[in-house]
Design an enzyme around this catalytic site. Structure first.
Site, PDB file in Angstrom:
ATOM      1  N   SER A  96       3.274   5.753   0.460  1.00 48.79           N
ATOM      2  CA  SER A  96       3.230   5.653  -0.997  1.00 48.79           C
ATOM      3  C   SER A  96       4.634   5.392  -1.547  1.00 48.79           C
ATOM      4  O   SER A  96       5.249   4.385  -1.204  1.00 48.79           O
ATOM      5  CB  SER A  96       2.600   6.919  -1.588  1.00 48.79           C
ATOM      6  N   ASP A 147      -7.787   1.734  -3.368  1.00 51.99           N
ATOM      7  CA  ASP A 147      -6.636   2.554  -3.767  1.00 51.99           C
ATOM      8  C   ASP A 147      -6.328   2.313  -5.251  1.00 51.99           C
ATOM      9  O   ASP A 147      -5.955   1.204  -5.631  1.00 51.99           O
ATOM     10  CB  ASP A 147      -5.421   2.189  -2.905  1.00 51.99           C
ATOM     11  N   HIS A 164      -6.247   5.891  -1.650  1.00 56.97           N
ATOM     12  CA  HIS A 164      -4.814   6.111  -1.459  1.00 56.97           C
ATOM     13  C   HIS A 164      -4.524   7.110  -0.352  1.00 56.97           C
ATOM     14  O   HIS A 164      -3.493   7.030   0.303  1.00 56.97           O
ATOM     15  CB  HIS A 164      -4.201   6.598  -2.779  1.00 56.97           C
TER      16      HIS A 164
END
Length: 526
Positions: A376, A462, A499
Protein backbone atom coordinates in the site's frame (compact mmCIF):
# COMPACT_ATOMS: atom_id res chain seq x y z
CA UNK A 1 -37.96 1.01 35.18
CA UNK A 2 -34.42 1.01 33.75
CA UNK A 3 -31.97 3.37 35.39
CA UNK A 4 -30.41 6.18 33.39
CA UNK A 5 -26.68 6.72 33.85
CA UNK A 6 -25.11 10.15 34.29
CA UNK A 7 -22.28 10.70 31.79
CA UNK A 8 -19.78 11.57 34.54
CA UNK A 9 -19.00 9.79 37.83
CA UNK A 10 -19.73 11.27 41.23
CA UNK A 11 -17.11 12.03 43.90
CA UNK A 12 -16.93 8.40 45.00
CA UNK A 13 -15.67 7.30 41.61
CA UNK A 14 -18.93 5.46 40.88
CA UNK A 15 -21.46 6.35 38.22
CA UNK A 16 -24.33 8.38 39.63
CA UNK A 17 -27.76 7.19 38.54
CA UNK A 18 -31.31 8.42 38.57
CA UNK A 19 -34.67 6.93 37.65
CA UNK A 20 -37.31 8.49 35.49
CA UNK A 21 -38.92 9.88 38.66
CA UNK A 22 -35.89 12.12 39.32
CA UNK A 23 -36.74 15.85 39.25
CA UNK A 24 -34.18 16.59 36.54
CA UNK A 25 -32.77 14.58 33.68
CA UNK A 26 -29.01 14.03 33.53
CA UNK A 27 -27.13 16.52 31.43
CA UNK A 28 -23.88 16.40 29.50
CA UNK A 29 -21.23 18.94 30.50
CA UNK A 30 -18.21 20.11 28.53
CA UNK A 31 -14.93 19.65 30.37
CA UNK A 32 -13.02 22.05 28.09
CA UNK A 33 -13.99 23.99 25.01
CA UNK A 34 -12.65 23.03 21.63
CA UNK A 35 -9.28 24.53 20.69
CA UNK A 36 -7.67 24.19 17.30
CA UNK A 37 -5.04 21.41 17.12
CA UNK A 38 -5.56 20.51 20.81
CA UNK A 39 -6.39 16.93 21.79
CA UNK A 40 -7.35 15.70 25.22
CA UNK A 41 -8.55 12.49 26.84
CA UNK A 42 -9.92 12.28 30.37
CA UNK A 43 -10.22 9.76 33.21
CA UNK A 44 -11.81 10.35 36.62
CA UNK A 45 -10.17 9.31 39.88
CA UNK A 46 -11.27 10.36 43.40
CA UNK A 47 -12.49 13.85 42.53
CA UNK A 48 -9.73 14.54 40.01
CA UNK A 49 -9.53 14.54 36.24
CA UNK A 50 -6.47 12.68 34.95
CA UNK A 51 -5.86 14.15 31.52
CA UNK A 52 -3.62 13.36 28.57
CA UNK A 53 -3.33 16.33 26.21
CA UNK A 54 -1.06 18.11 23.74
CA UNK A 55 -2.01 21.61 24.91
CA UNK A 56 0.54 24.41 24.54
CA UNK A 57 1.73 22.80 21.27
CA UNK A 58 3.64 19.95 22.90
CA UNK A 59 4.86 17.46 20.26
CA UNK A 60 3.48 14.53 22.27
CA UNK A 61 0.79 14.10 24.91
CA UNK A 62 1.31 15.44 28.45
CA UNK A 63 -0.02 13.87 31.67
CA UNK A 64 -2.00 16.49 33.58
CA UNK A 65 -4.47 16.74 36.47
CA UNK A 66 -7.42 19.01 37.32
CA UNK A 67 -10.01 19.24 40.07
CA UNK A 68 -13.58 18.11 39.52
CA UNK A 69 -15.31 21.36 40.59
CA UNK A 70 -18.93 21.62 41.71
CA UNK A 71 -20.89 24.53 40.31
CA UNK A 72 -24.50 25.53 40.04
CA UNK A 73 -26.24 26.21 36.76
CA UNK A 74 -24.93 29.79 36.61
CA UNK A 75 -21.32 28.65 36.81
CA UNK A 76 -20.78 29.86 40.41
CA UNK A 77 -19.90 27.63 43.34
CA UNK A 78 -23.08 26.06 44.66
CA UNK A 79 -23.09 24.09 47.91
CA UNK A 80 -24.96 20.84 47.82
CA UNK A 81 -25.89 21.12 44.18
CA UNK A 82 -23.94 17.99 43.35
CA UNK A 83 -23.35 19.09 39.78
CA UNK A 84 -20.15 18.77 37.85
CA UNK A 85 -18.54 21.88 36.44
CA UNK A 86 -19.71 22.86 32.99
CA UNK A 87 -16.08 23.51 32.19
CA UNK A 88 -12.63 23.03 33.66
CA UNK A 89 -10.49 25.81 32.15
CA UNK A 90 -7.28 24.50 30.64
CA UNK A 91 -5.23 27.07 32.56
CA UNK A 92 -6.12 25.22 35.78
CA UNK A 93 -4.66 21.95 34.49
CA UNK A 94 -1.32 21.04 36.05
CA UNK A 95 1.42 18.75 34.80
CA UNK A 96 1.63 15.71 37.05
CA UNK A 97 4.99 15.57 38.80
CA UNK A 98 6.79 13.12 41.07
CA UNK A 99 8.14 14.78 44.23
CA UNK A 100 11.74 14.40 45.38
CA UNK A 101 10.67 13.48 48.92
CA UNK A 102 7.66 13.59 51.21
CA UNK A 103 8.66 16.83 52.97
CA UNK A 104 9.42 18.96 49.94
CA UNK A 105 7.46 20.63 47.18
CA UNK A 106 10.49 20.48 44.88
CA UNK A 107 9.62 18.50 41.80
CA UNK A 108 11.67 15.48 40.86
CA UNK A 109 10.36 14.81 37.36
CA UNK A 110 7.39 15.06 35.06
CA UNK A 111 6.79 11.49 33.91
CA UNK A 112 5.15 12.68 30.67
CA UNK A 113 5.98 16.28 29.75
CA UNK A 114 4.94 16.08 26.10
CA UNK A 115 8.55 16.25 24.92
CA UNK A 116 10.30 14.35 22.15
CA UNK A 117 11.73 11.53 24.26
CA UNK A 118 8.54 9.82 25.41
CA UNK A 119 5.16 9.58 23.67
CA UNK A 120 2.07 9.02 25.84
CA UNK A 121 -0.83 7.16 24.18
CA UNK A 122 -3.35 6.37 26.91
CA UNK A 123 -4.05 6.33 30.66
CA UNK A 124 -6.05 3.56 32.38
CA UNK A 125 -7.18 4.18 35.94
CA UNK A 126 -7.81 1.61 38.69
CA UNK A 127 -8.64 1.87 42.39
CA UNK A 128 -5.09 2.43 43.64
CA UNK A 129 -3.08 2.57 40.42
CA UNK A 130 -2.85 4.13 36.99
CA UNK A 131 -1.29 2.51 33.93
CA UNK A 132 0.12 4.50 31.04
CA UNK A 133 0.89 3.17 27.58
CA UNK A 134 3.09 4.91 25.05
CA UNK A 135 6.43 4.73 23.31
CA UNK A 136 10.04 5.33 24.25
CA UNK A 137 13.02 4.65 22.01
CA UNK A 138 10.64 3.50 19.29
CA UNK A 139 9.32 0.61 21.43
CA UNK A 140 5.78 0.29 22.86
CA UNK A 141 6.04 0.79 26.64
CA UNK A 142 3.87 0.31 29.72
CA UNK A 143 4.31 2.31 32.92
CA UNK A 144 2.56 1.60 36.21
CA UNK A 145 2.18 3.97 39.15
CA UNK A 146 0.47 3.98 42.54
CA UNK A 147 -2.10 6.68 43.28
CA UNK A 148 -3.22 8.20 46.58
CA UNK A 149 -4.25 11.59 47.99
CA UNK A 150 -2.26 13.84 50.34
CA UNK A 151 -3.84 14.98 53.61
CA UNK A 152 -5.64 18.32 53.42
CA UNK A 153 -2.99 20.02 55.58
CA UNK A 154 -0.03 18.55 53.66
CA UNK A 155 2.51 20.85 52.04
CA UNK A 156 2.27 18.81 48.90
CA UNK A 157 -1.40 19.65 48.35
CA UNK A 158 -0.33 22.53 46.10
CA UNK A 159 1.26 20.02 43.73
CA UNK A 160 -0.85 17.79 41.47
CA UNK A 161 -4.06 19.18 43.06
CA UNK A 162 -3.38 16.88 46.03
CA UNK A 163 -2.63 13.78 43.96
CA UNK A 164 0.25 11.65 45.25
CA UNK A 165 1.95 9.65 42.53
CA UNK A 166 4.60 7.16 43.62
CA UNK A 167 6.19 3.82 42.67
CA UNK A 168 6.41 5.00 39.07
CA UNK A 169 8.16 2.38 36.98
CA UNK A 170 8.31 0.95 33.48
CA UNK A 171 7.63 -2.70 32.71
CA UNK A 172 10.76 -4.44 31.45
CA UNK A 173 10.86 -7.39 29.07
CA UNK A 174 13.63 -9.80 28.02
CA UNK A 175 13.91 -8.95 24.30
CA UNK A 176 15.11 -5.57 23.04
CA UNK A 177 12.73 -5.61 20.06
CA UNK A 178 9.21 -6.34 21.28
CA UNK A 179 5.57 -5.29 21.29
CA UNK A 180 3.60 -4.83 24.52
CA UNK A 181 0.18 -3.49 25.43
CA UNK A 182 -2.63 -3.76 27.93
CA UNK A 183 -4.81 -6.84 27.93
CA UNK A 184 -8.44 -6.98 29.06
CA UNK A 185 -8.72 -5.31 32.46
CA UNK A 186 -12.42 -4.84 33.17
CA UNK A 187 -12.38 -4.44 36.98
CA UNK A 188 -11.76 -1.02 38.54
CA UNK A 189 -11.00 -2.67 41.90
CA UNK A 190 -8.71 -5.36 40.53
CA UNK A 191 -6.63 -6.12 43.63
CA UNK A 192 -3.55 -4.66 41.98
CA UNK A 193 -3.45 -7.31 39.24
CA UNK A 194 -2.87 -6.28 35.65
CA UNK A 195 -3.26 -8.21 32.40
CA UNK A 196 -0.62 -7.43 29.78
CA UNK A 197 -0.16 -8.70 26.23
CA UNK A 198 3.38 -9.30 24.99
CA UNK A 199 5.20 -10.65 21.98
CA UNK A 200 8.46 -10.05 20.19
CA UNK A 201 10.20 -11.00 16.98
CA UNK A 202 11.01 -14.37 18.60
CA UNK A 203 8.28 -14.77 21.25
CA UNK A 204 4.73 -15.67 20.13
CA UNK A 205 1.82 -13.60 21.43
CA UNK A 206 1.23 -14.21 25.12
CA UNK A 207 -0.98 -12.91 27.94
CA UNK A 208 0.78 -12.09 31.22
CA UNK A 209 -0.63 -11.42 34.69
CA UNK A 210 1.39 -9.30 37.11
CA UNK A 211 1.03 -7.23 40.29
CA UNK A 212 1.26 -3.48 39.83
CA UNK A 213 3.13 -2.87 43.10
CA UNK A 214 6.00 -5.08 41.87
CA UNK A 215 5.56 -5.37 38.10
CA UNK A 216 9.05 -6.51 37.10
CA UNK A 217 10.53 -9.97 37.55
CA UNK A 218 13.63 -8.83 39.47
CA UNK A 219 11.42 -7.08 42.04
CA UNK A 220 9.27 -10.16 42.47
CA UNK A 221 12.29 -12.30 43.29
CA UNK A 222 13.25 -9.99 46.17
CA UNK A 223 9.84 -10.19 47.84
CA UNK A 224 8.34 -13.01 49.81
CA UNK A 225 4.86 -11.80 50.77
CA UNK A 226 2.48 -13.52 48.37
CA UNK A 227 -0.05 -10.69 48.30
CA UNK A 228 2.62 -8.17 47.29
CA UNK A 229 4.94 -10.22 45.12
CA UNK A 230 2.55 -11.71 42.66
CA UNK A 231 4.99 -13.20 40.13
CA UNK A 232 4.55 -12.66 36.45
CA UNK A 233 2.43 -15.48 35.19
CA UNK A 234 2.07 -16.49 31.55
CA UNK A 235 -1.63 -17.22 31.27
CA UNK A 236 -1.53 -18.22 27.64
CA UNK A 237 0.95 -18.26 24.75
CA UNK A 238 0.01 -18.80 21.15
CA UNK A 239 0.88 -22.27 19.93
CA UNK A 240 3.16 -22.32 16.88
CA UNK A 241 3.60 -25.95 15.76
CA UNK A 242 7.23 -26.90 15.16
CA UNK A 243 8.63 -23.58 16.36
CA UNK A 244 11.77 -23.74 18.53
CA UNK A 245 12.40 -20.33 20.04
CA UNK A 246 15.97 -21.10 21.13
CA UNK A 247 17.07 -21.28 17.46
CA UNK A 248 16.30 -17.61 16.81
CA UNK A 249 17.39 -14.23 18.09
CA UNK A 250 16.44 -10.59 17.55
CA UNK A 251 18.26 -7.24 17.82
CA UNK A 252 17.30 -3.59 17.93
CA UNK A 253 19.83 -1.08 16.60
CA UNK A 254 19.73 2.47 15.25
CA UNK A 255 21.02 3.87 11.97
CA UNK A 256 22.15 7.47 11.52
CA UNK A 257 20.22 9.21 8.74
CA UNK A 258 21.87 11.35 6.09
CA UNK A 259 21.17 14.50 8.11
CA UNK A 260 23.76 13.26 10.63
CA UNK A 261 21.47 13.50 13.67
CA UNK A 262 18.27 11.48 13.16
CA UNK A 263 18.50 7.94 14.53
CA UNK A 264 16.38 5.42 12.61
CA UNK A 265 15.36 2.32 14.59
CA UNK A 266 16.02 -1.02 12.88
CA UNK A 267 14.75 -4.40 14.09
CA UNK A 268 16.44 -7.63 13.01
CA UNK A 269 15.41 -11.27 13.47
CA UNK A 270 17.45 -14.27 12.32
CA UNK A 271 18.57 -17.78 13.10
CA UNK A 272 21.49 -17.90 15.51
CA UNK A 273 23.49 -20.31 13.36
CA UNK A 274 23.15 -18.01 10.35
CA UNK A 275 24.40 -14.98 12.24
CA UNK A 276 27.25 -17.03 13.67
CA UNK A 277 28.63 -17.46 10.13
CA UNK A 278 28.53 -13.69 9.68
CA UNK A 279 30.47 -13.09 12.90
CA UNK A 280 32.98 -15.95 12.70
CA UNK A 281 33.53 -16.30 8.95
CA UNK A 282 32.67 -12.75 7.75
CA UNK A 283 30.08 -14.18 5.39
CA UNK A 284 27.45 -11.82 4.02
CA UNK A 285 23.84 -12.91 4.44
CA UNK A 286 20.72 -12.55 2.25
CA UNK A 287 18.57 -9.88 3.91
CA UNK A 288 14.94 -8.88 3.42
CA UNK A 289 14.12 -5.27 4.37
CA UNK A 290 10.51 -4.31 5.12
CA UNK A 291 9.09 -0.79 5.55
CA UNK A 292 5.92 1.32 5.61
CA UNK A 293 6.28 4.86 7.00
CA UNK A 294 2.93 6.62 6.51
CA UNK A 295 -0.16 7.83 8.41
CA UNK A 296 1.73 7.80 11.71
CA UNK A 297 1.31 4.01 11.84
CA UNK A 298 4.00 2.13 13.76
CA UNK A 299 5.43 -1.12 12.42
CA UNK A 300 5.88 -3.12 15.60
CA UNK A 301 8.58 -5.68 16.25
CA UNK A 302 6.00 -8.41 16.78
CA UNK A 303 5.93 -12.14 16.12
CA UNK A 304 4.86 -13.47 12.72
CA UNK A 305 5.08 -17.19 12.00
CA UNK A 306 4.98 -16.53 8.25
CA UNK A 307 8.54 -15.16 8.46
CA UNK A 308 9.89 -18.55 9.51
CA UNK A 309 10.19 -19.96 5.94
CA UNK A 310 12.55 -17.08 5.13
CA UNK A 311 14.52 -17.33 8.38
CA UNK A 312 14.95 -21.09 8.01
CA UNK A 313 16.39 -20.54 4.52
CA UNK A 314 19.14 -18.35 5.94
CA UNK A 315 17.59 -14.91 5.40
CA UNK A 316 17.80 -12.07 7.93
CA UNK A 317 14.46 -10.26 8.22
CA UNK A 318 14.81 -6.53 8.92
CA UNK A 319 12.15 -3.89 9.70
CA UNK A 320 13.12 -0.26 9.05
CA UNK A 321 11.08 2.01 11.33
CA UNK A 322 11.34 5.00 9.02
CA UNK A 323 9.88 8.47 9.49
CA UNK A 324 6.25 8.86 8.51
CA UNK A 325 5.31 6.16 11.02
CA UNK A 326 4.67 6.73 14.70
CA UNK A 327 7.46 4.70 16.29
CA UNK A 328 9.26 7.67 17.86
CA UNK A 329 6.18 9.71 18.69
CA UNK A 330 4.15 12.31 16.89
CA UNK A 331 7.23 14.21 15.70
CA UNK A 332 8.30 11.12 13.72
CA UNK A 333 5.23 11.74 11.55
CA UNK A 334 4.48 15.47 11.54
CA UNK A 335 6.35 18.36 9.95
CA UNK A 336 8.97 19.80 10.23
CA UNK A 337 11.17 16.82 11.18
CA UNK A 338 8.84 13.96 10.35
CA UNK A 339 7.62 12.77 6.94
CA UNK A 340 4.31 14.37 6.03
CA UNK A 341 3.28 16.86 3.36
CA UNK A 342 6.46 18.66 2.23
CA UNK A 343 8.79 16.42 4.22
CA UNK A 344 7.54 13.10 2.80
CA UNK A 345 10.88 12.35 1.15
CA UNK A 346 12.33 11.68 4.61
CA UNK A 347 10.51 8.33 4.49
CA UNK A 348 12.31 7.24 1.33
CA UNK A 349 15.66 8.71 2.37
CA UNK A 350 15.53 6.85 5.69
CA UNK A 351 14.83 3.53 3.96
CA UNK A 352 17.73 4.03 1.55
CA UNK A 353 20.00 5.04 4.44
CA UNK A 354 19.14 1.85 6.32
CA UNK A 355 19.83 -0.29 3.24
CA UNK A 356 23.20 1.40 2.69
CA UNK A 357 24.04 0.91 6.36
CA UNK A 358 23.41 -2.84 6.12
CA UNK A 359 25.68 -3.05 3.07
CA UNK A 360 28.49 -0.56 3.66
CA UNK A 361 28.79 -0.11 7.43
CA UNK A 362 27.47 -3.27 9.05
CA UNK A 363 28.59 -5.30 6.01
CA UNK A 364 25.80 -7.75 6.71
CA UNK A 365 24.73 -8.15 3.09
CA UNK A 366 25.37 -6.99 -0.49
CA UNK A 367 23.15 -5.42 -3.18
CA UNK A 368 22.96 -8.86 -4.83
CA UNK A 369 21.60 -10.33 -1.58
CA UNK A 370 19.30 -7.51 -0.46
CA UNK A 371 15.55 -7.53 -1.13
CA UNK A 372 12.85 -5.09 -0.04
CA UNK A 373 9.09 -5.13 0.46
CA UNK A 374 6.21 -2.80 1.25
CA UNK A 375 2.43 -2.80 0.88
CA UNK A 376 0.00 0.00 0.00
CA UNK A 377 1.70 3.22 1.14
CA UNK A 378 4.66 0.93 1.81
CA UNK A 379 4.56 0.13 -1.90
CA UNK A 380 5.04 3.85 -2.53
CA UNK A 381 8.09 3.62 -0.25
CA UNK A 382 9.55 0.76 -2.29
CA UNK A 383 8.76 2.41 -5.63
CA UNK A 384 10.37 5.71 -4.60
CA UNK A 385 13.38 3.89 -3.11
CA UNK A 386 14.19 1.81 -6.19
CA UNK A 387 13.89 4.97 -8.29
CA UNK A 388 16.28 6.81 -6.01
CA UNK A 389 18.90 4.03 -6.10
CA UNK A 390 17.88 1.28 -8.55
CA UNK A 391 21.03 -0.83 -8.06
CA UNK A 392 20.79 -0.99 -4.27
CA UNK A 393 18.38 -3.96 -4.25
CA UNK A 394 18.24 -7.28 -6.07
CA UNK A 395 14.51 -7.93 -5.53
CA UNK A 396 11.54 -5.66 -4.76
CA UNK A 397 8.02 -6.73 -3.78
CA UNK A 398 5.32 -4.06 -4.05
CA UNK A 399 1.96 -5.19 -2.68
CA UNK A 400 -1.10 -3.17 -3.84
CA UNK A 401 1.33 -0.23 -4.21
CA UNK A 402 0.31 3.44 -4.21
CA UNK A 403 2.68 4.36 -7.04
CA UNK A 404 0.71 6.78 -9.25
CA UNK A 405 0.51 9.43 -6.56
CA UNK A 406 0.11 12.52 -8.69
CA UNK A 407 -2.71 11.29 -10.97
CA UNK A 408 -4.64 9.77 -8.08
CA UNK A 409 -4.39 12.80 -5.81
CA UNK A 410 -5.40 15.22 -8.60
CA UNK A 411 -8.57 13.23 -9.39
CA UNK A 412 -11.07 14.30 -6.70
CA UNK A 413 -13.78 12.11 -8.24
CA UNK A 414 -12.11 9.05 -6.72
CA UNK A 415 -14.06 8.55 -3.45
CA UNK A 416 -11.07 8.42 -1.09
CA UNK A 417 -8.88 11.08 -2.70
CA UNK A 418 -10.06 14.22 -0.89
CA UNK A 419 -9.57 12.60 2.52
CA UNK A 420 -6.04 11.65 1.51
CA UNK A 421 -5.12 15.31 1.05
CA UNK A 422 -4.72 15.37 4.84
CA UNK A 423 -1.81 12.94 4.46
CA UNK A 424 -0.09 14.00 1.24
CA UNK A 425 -1.28 17.56 0.62
CA UNK A 426 -3.68 19.05 -1.92
CA UNK A 427 -2.12 19.01 -5.41
CA UNK A 428 -4.41 21.87 -6.46
CA UNK A 429 -1.82 23.98 -4.64
CA UNK A 430 1.32 24.31 -6.73
CA UNK A 431 3.77 23.62 -3.91
CA UNK A 432 2.16 20.23 -3.18
CA UNK A 433 1.79 19.40 -6.88
CA UNK A 434 5.46 19.97 -7.60
CA UNK A 435 6.59 18.13 -4.47
CA UNK A 436 4.43 15.07 -5.22
CA UNK A 437 5.71 15.08 -8.80
CA UNK A 438 9.28 14.96 -7.51
CA UNK A 439 8.78 11.64 -5.68
CA UNK A 440 5.78 9.88 -7.29
CA UNK A 441 7.24 6.54 -8.52
CA UNK A 442 5.29 6.66 -11.78
CA UNK A 443 6.87 10.01 -12.69
CA UNK A 444 10.47 9.27 -11.70
CA UNK A 445 11.54 5.99 -13.32
CA UNK A 446 15.12 6.37 -14.53
CA UNK A 447 15.82 5.70 -18.17
CA UNK A 448 18.27 2.88 -18.96
CA UNK A 449 18.93 2.17 -15.26
CA UNK A 450 19.49 -1.29 -13.86
CA UNK A 451 16.37 -2.06 -11.81
CA UNK A 452 15.83 -4.98 -9.41
CA UNK A 453 13.55 -7.92 -10.10
CA UNK A 454 10.07 -6.57 -9.25
CA UNK A 455 6.81 -8.27 -8.31
CA UNK A 456 3.76 -6.00 -8.15
CA UNK A 457 0.38 -7.25 -6.94
CA UNK A 458 -3.09 -5.71 -7.02
CA UNK A 459 -6.75 -6.48 -6.43
CA UNK A 460 -9.44 -5.94 -9.03
CA UNK A 461 -11.89 -4.72 -6.35
CA UNK A 462 -9.42 -2.60 -4.38
CA UNK A 463 -11.14 0.71 -3.43
CA UNK A 464 -7.96 2.27 -2.00
CA UNK A 465 -5.32 1.58 -4.64
CA UNK A 466 -6.98 0.82 -7.97
CA UNK A 467 -5.55 -2.08 -9.94
CA UNK A 468 -4.37 0.19 -12.77
CA UNK A 469 -1.73 1.80 -10.53
CA UNK A 470 0.56 -1.27 -10.34
CA UNK A 471 -0.32 -2.06 -13.99
CA UNK A 472 0.82 1.39 -15.16
CA UNK A 473 4.00 1.24 -13.07
CA UNK A 474 4.87 -2.19 -14.49
CA UNK A 475 4.51 -0.84 -18.01
CA UNK A 476 6.64 2.20 -17.20
CA UNK A 477 9.39 0.08 -15.62
CA UNK A 478 9.49 -2.31 -18.57
CA UNK A 479 9.67 0.60 -21.02
CA UNK A 480 12.30 2.71 -19.25
CA UNK A 481 14.73 0.28 -17.59
CA UNK A 482 17.82 -1.28 -19.14
CA UNK A 483 16.30 -4.56 -20.31
CA UNK A 484 19.63 -6.37 -20.53
CA UNK A 485 20.81 -5.67 -16.97
CA UNK A 486 17.52 -5.38 -15.07
CA UNK A 487 15.53 -8.19 -13.53
CA UNK A 488 12.05 -9.31 -14.62
CA UNK A 489 9.04 -7.10 -13.81
CA UNK A 490 6.00 -9.23 -12.96
CA UNK A 491 2.39 -8.21 -12.35
CA UNK A 492 -0.15 -10.36 -10.49
CA UNK A 493 -3.76 -9.16 -10.17
CA UNK A 494 -6.19 -11.03 -7.93
CA UNK A 495 -9.54 -10.99 -9.70
CA UNK A 496 -11.62 -11.53 -6.53
CA UNK A 497 -9.57 -9.60 -3.94
CA UNK A 498 -9.61 -6.07 -2.53
CA UNK A 499 -6.94 -4.04 -0.76
CA UNK A 500 -6.25 -6.53 2.02
CA UNK A 501 -5.75 -9.59 -0.13
CA UNK A 502 -7.83 -12.69 0.38
CA UNK A 503 -9.97 -13.00 3.50
CA UNK A 504 -9.71 -16.79 3.32
CA UNK A 505 -6.79 -17.90 5.50
CA UNK A 506 -5.52 -20.62 3.18
CA UNK A 507 -5.81 -18.43 0.09
CA UNK A 508 -3.85 -15.71 1.92
CA UNK A 509 -1.10 -18.23 2.68
CA UNK A 510 -1.03 -19.32 -0.97
CA UNK A 511 -0.62 -15.70 -2.07
CA UNK A 512 2.17 -15.19 0.46
CA UNK A 513 3.85 -18.38 -0.74
CA UNK A 514 3.78 -16.96 -4.28
CA UNK A 515 5.53 -13.78 -3.10
CA UNK A 516 8.16 -15.79 -1.22
CA UNK A 517 8.70 -18.10 -4.21
CA UNK A 518 9.48 -15.08 -6.40
CA UNK A 519 11.81 -13.68 -3.75
CA UNK A 520 13.72 -16.93 -3.24
CA UNK A 521 13.98 -17.55 -6.97
CA UNK A 522 15.49 -14.13 -7.70
CA UNK A 523 17.68 -13.57 -4.65
CA UNK A 524 21.32 -14.55 -5.10
CA UNK A 525 22.88 -17.18 -2.83
CA UNK A 526 19.80 -19.28 -1.99
Amino acid sequence: EAEQQHPFPNDDGMNASSTSSSPKSPQLHCLAKRHKNVLYDVNHWNGLWLISTNKDKSPNMRFMVANVAKQDGSGHDGEGKGKLSSSSPMDTWKDIVILNDENSTQTHQKPFDGGYETALDSISVFKNHAVATGRHGGIPRIWVMSLSLYDNDSNQNVVNHGLKLHNFRRLEFPEDAHDAGLGYNYEYDNGGLLMVSYDSLVTPASSLLLHMDHPNEDENKKKSTPCLSYPRMVLKEKMVPGYEKELYECDRITVTARDGTTQIPLSLVYRKDVMEKYHSENQTIPTHLYGYGSYGAAMEADFDATRLPLLDRGIVYAIAHVRGGGEMGRQWYEEPKGAKYLTKKNTFNDFIDVARFLIHEKKLTTPEQLSCEGRSAGGLLIGASINQDPELFKVAILGVPFVDVLCTMVDSTIPLTVGEWEEWGNPNEEKFFEYMKSYSPMNNVKKNAKYPSCLLTGGLHDPRVQYWEPAKFVAELRHMQDKERSGPVCLKIEMTAGHFSASDRYKYLKELAFDYAFLLDQLVGL
